[in-house]
Design a protein around this motif. Structure first.
Motif, PDB file in Angstrom:
ATOM      1  N   TYR A 131       0.833  -1.190   0.000  1.00  0.00           N
ATOM      2  CA  TYR A 131       0.000   0.000   0.000  1.00  0.00           C
ATOM      3  C   TYR A 131       0.879   1.255   0.000  1.00  0.00           C
ATOM      4  O   TYR A 131       1.945   1.291   0.630  1.00  0.00           O
ATOM      5  N   GLY A 132       0.406   2.265  -0.690  1.00  0.00           N
ATOM      6  CA  GLY A 132       1.094   3.551  -0.696  1.00  0.00           C
ATOM      7  C   GLY A 132       0.089   4.682  -0.824  1.00  0.00           C
ATOM      8  O   GLY A 132      -1.020   4.484  -1.349  1.00  0.00           O
ATOM      9  N   LYS A 133       0.433   5.837  -0.333  1.00  0.00           N
ATOM     10  CA  LYS A 133      -0.476   6.987  -0.403  1.00  0.00           C
ATOM     11  C   LYS A 133       0.301   8.235  -0.768  1.00  0.00           C
ATOM     12  O   LYS A 133       1.365   8.505  -0.209  1.00  0.00           O
ATOM     13  N   GLY A 201       5.660  12.707   9.234  1.00  0.00           N
ATOM     14  CA  GLY A 201       6.654  11.942   9.992  1.00  0.00           C
ATOM     15  C   GLY A 201       6.845  10.551   9.433  1.00  0.00           C
ATOM     16  O   GLY A 201       6.383  10.218   8.345  1.00  0.00           O
ATOM     17  N   GLY A 202       7.549   9.719  10.193  1.00  0.00           N
ATOM     18  CA  GLY A 202       7.768   8.333   9.782  1.00  0.00           C
ATOM     19  C   GLY A 202       8.724   8.222   8.609  1.00  0.00           C
ATOM     20  O   GLY A 202       9.716   8.949   8.518  1.00  0.00           O
ATOM     21  N   ASN A 203       8.415   7.321   7.678  1.00  0.00           N
ATOM     22  CA  ASN A 203       9.311   7.080   6.553  1.00  0.00           C
ATOM     23  C   ASN A 203       8.821   7.761   5.277  1.00  0.00           C
ATOM     24  O   ASN A 203       9.156   7.337   4.161  1.00  0.00           O
ATOM     25  N   CYS A 204       8.017   8.808   5.409  1.00  0.00           N
ATOM     26  CA  CYS A 204       7.480   9.493   4.244  1.00  0.00           C
ATOM     27  C   CYS A 204       8.531  10.415   3.612  1.00  0.00           C
ATOM     28  O   CYS A 204       9.566  10.710   4.198  1.00  0.00           O
ATOM     29  N   LYS A 205       8.235  10.836   2.401  1.00  0.00           N
ATOM     30  CA  LYS A 205       9.032  11.860   1.723  1.00  0.00           C
ATOM     31  C   LYS A 205       8.107  13.039   1.438  1.00  0.00           C
ATOM     32  O   LYS A 205       7.027  12.871   0.888  1.00  0.00           O
ATOM     33  N   THR A 206       8.542  14.229   1.832  1.00  0.00           N
ATOM     34  CA  THR A 206       7.697  15.409   1.724  1.00  0.00           C
ATOM     35  C   THR A 206       8.425  16.523   0.982  1.00  0.00           C
ATOM     36  O   THR A 206       9.608  16.744   1.207  1.00  0.00           O
ATOM     37  N   VAL A 207       7.716  17.185   0.102  1.00  0.00           N
ATOM     38  CA  VAL A 207       8.269  18.322  -0.649  1.00  0.00           C
ATOM     39  C   VAL A 207       7.340  19.513  -0.461  1.00  0.00           C
ATOM     40  O   VAL A 207       6.124  19.380  -0.567  1.00  0.00           O
ATOM     41  N   MET A 208       7.906  20.676  -0.167  1.00  0.00           N
ATOM     42  CA  MET A 208       7.110  21.902  -0.060  1.00  0.00           C
ATOM     43  C   MET A 208       7.467  22.821  -1.226  1.00  0.00           C
ATOM     44  O   MET A 208       8.633  23.124  -1.456  1.00  0.00           O
ATOM     45  N   LYS A 233      12.974  23.928   5.198  1.00  0.00           N
ATOM     46  CA  LYS A 233      14.205  23.470   4.553  1.00  0.00           C
ATOM     47  C   LYS A 233      15.347  23.322   5.547  1.00  0.00           C
ATOM     48  O   LYS A 233      16.087  22.339   5.514  1.00  0.00           O
ATOM     49  N   VAL A 234      15.473  24.267   6.461  1.00  0.00           N
ATOM     50  CA  VAL A 234      16.598  24.253   7.395  1.00  0.00           C
ATOM     51  C   VAL A 234      16.356  23.318   8.576  1.00  0.00           C
ATOM     52  O   VAL A 234      17.180  22.482   8.917  1.00  0.00           O
ATOM     53  N   ASP A 235      15.175  23.456   9.202  1.00  0.00           N
ATOM     54  CA  ASP A 235      14.922  22.728  10.439  1.00  0.00           C
ATOM     55  C   ASP A 235      14.387  21.324  10.229  1.00  0.00           C
ATOM     56  O   ASP A 235      14.348  20.523  11.154  1.00  0.00           O
ATOM     57  N   TRP A 236      14.003  21.011   9.014  1.00  0.00           N
ATOM     58  CA  TRP A 236      13.270  19.768   8.783  1.00  0.00           C
ATOM     59  C   TRP A 236      13.907  18.999   7.642  1.00  0.00           C
ATOM     60  O   TRP A 236      13.253  18.263   6.920  1.00  0.00           O
ATOM     61  N   VAL A 237      15.231  19.171   7.487  1.00  0.00           N
ATOM     62  CA  VAL A 237      15.922  18.701   6.283  1.00  0.00           C
ATOM     63  C   VAL A 237      15.826  17.197   6.097  1.00  0.00           C
ATOM     64  O   VAL A 237      15.826  16.693   4.979  1.00  0.00           O
ATOM     65  N   SER A 238      15.687  16.433   7.177  1.00  0.00           N
ATOM     66  CA  SER A 238      15.606  14.974   7.031  1.00  0.00           C
ATOM     67  C   SER A 238      14.225  14.538   6.572  1.00  0.00           C
ATOM     68  O   SER A 238      14.044  13.400   6.160  1.00  0.00           O
ATOM     69  N   TYR A 239      13.259  15.444   6.617  1.00  0.00           N
ATOM     70  CA  TYR A 239      11.894  15.094   6.212  1.00  0.00           C
ATOM     71  C   TYR A 239      11.466  15.814   4.940  1.00  0.00           C
ATOM     72  O   TYR A 239      10.642  15.328   4.200  1.00  0.00           O
ATOM     73  N   CYS A 240      11.993  17.008   4.738  1.00  0.00           N
ATOM     74  CA  CYS A 240      11.461  17.853   3.664  1.00  0.00           C
ATOM     75  C   CYS A 240      12.569  18.313   2.721  1.00  0.00           C
ATOM     76  O   CYS A 240      13.666  18.644   3.168  1.00  0.00           O
ATOM     77  N   ARG A 241      12.251  18.301   1.445  1.00  0.00           N
ATOM     78  CA  ARG A 241      13.169  18.821   0.433  1.00  0.00           C
ATOM     79  C   ARG A 241      12.461  19.888  -0.384  1.00  0.00           C
ATOM     80  O   ARG A 241      11.319  19.728  -0.752  1.00  0.00           O
TER      81      ARG A 241
END
Length: 242
Positions: A131-133, A201-208, A233-241
């Motif tokens: 499953y993926g979302k 959070g978790g193992n997701c990949k997020t782009v803003m 970008k600065v504070d959330w670099v492991s989650y957001c690109r």
């Protein structure tokens, strides 16, 4: 996000790539479902039904799906054209109003979710399902009362928009704080952040993606938008690109 035929937006391009990849995979069967809702004044409306303004959906914690929208319409789709037709219908039902800053100002956040499940084509007794979302979110822009000069209902709408955007920023800050382990993340501060819990959070990949303007009259809005995005970008670099 939808774009035009001459210049397709990120939604259109994403859907094209997804269905092309599904078509190329001859070893698995796929099922794709979509849902489309708006969060207006902290109330969730289903944009895939004709009487969308009469729908009041609630969030529920599902042990398998995580945070789910109870009673939301999930439509099975087979190609990009079908999805785009649903998007166009949903956008017509989305809440927009004219303000001094924008003639067609979005008064709500729109959340378009694509749920994909796949299984092997072999007729095995024990079959593994994957499953993926994918969540595509069109955030309403933050508003300054001195620019929009909103009053009454429009002013209340702007306050709700700003509150949910602040809640999203607080979640981003908490997720990006590497100095504290197990820090509390305030997902429940707004419907938006609670709905997007598994997209943050978790193992997701997020782009803003941030929209800015080169116009001098939009200088302050552009600066504020860039500050908001740079925080992620600065504070959330492991989650957001970005």
């Amino acid at each position: 996000m939808v774009g035009t035929q001459e210049a397709p937006g990120i939604m259109t391009l994403t859907l094209r790539d997804m269905f092309a990849s599904i078509k190329e995979d001859g070893e698995r069967d796929y099922e794709v479902k979509v849902s489309y809702v708006e969060i207006y004044n902290e109330v969730i409306h289903d944009l895939l039904v004709p009487n969308s303004k009469d729908t009041y959906l609630e969030l529920r914690d599902d042990p398998i799906k995580g945070v789910a929208i109870a009673g939301v319409t999930e439509t099975r789709v087979d190609d990009t054209k079908h999805v785009m037709n649903l998007l166009i219908q949903g956008n017509k039902r989305r809440t927009t109003e004219a303000t001094n800053a924008n003639q067609t100002s979005s008064r709500s956040h729109a959340v378009f979710q694509i749920m994909v499940s796949s299984k092997e084509k072999t007729k095995a007794t024990n079959m593994e399902m994957l499953y993926g979302k994918l969540s595509l979110i069109d955030l309403a822009g933050s508003e300054r009362g001195s620019v929009t000069e909103n009053r009454g209902i429009r002013l209340m709408e702007g306050a709700k928009i700003n509150r949910s955007l602040l809640s999203l920023a607080n979640c981003i800050n908490a997720l990006g704080d590497k100095s504290k382990k197990g820090v509390f993340v305030p997902y429940r501060d707004s419907k938006l952040t609670r709905m997007l819990k598994d997209s943050l959070g978790g193992n997701c990949k997020t782009v803003m993606i941030t929209t800015i303007s080169p116009a001098n009259s939009q200088y302050e809005e552009t600066v504020n938008s860039l500050k908001y995005a740079s925080r992620a970008k600065v504070d959330w670099v492991s989650y957001c690109r970005i």
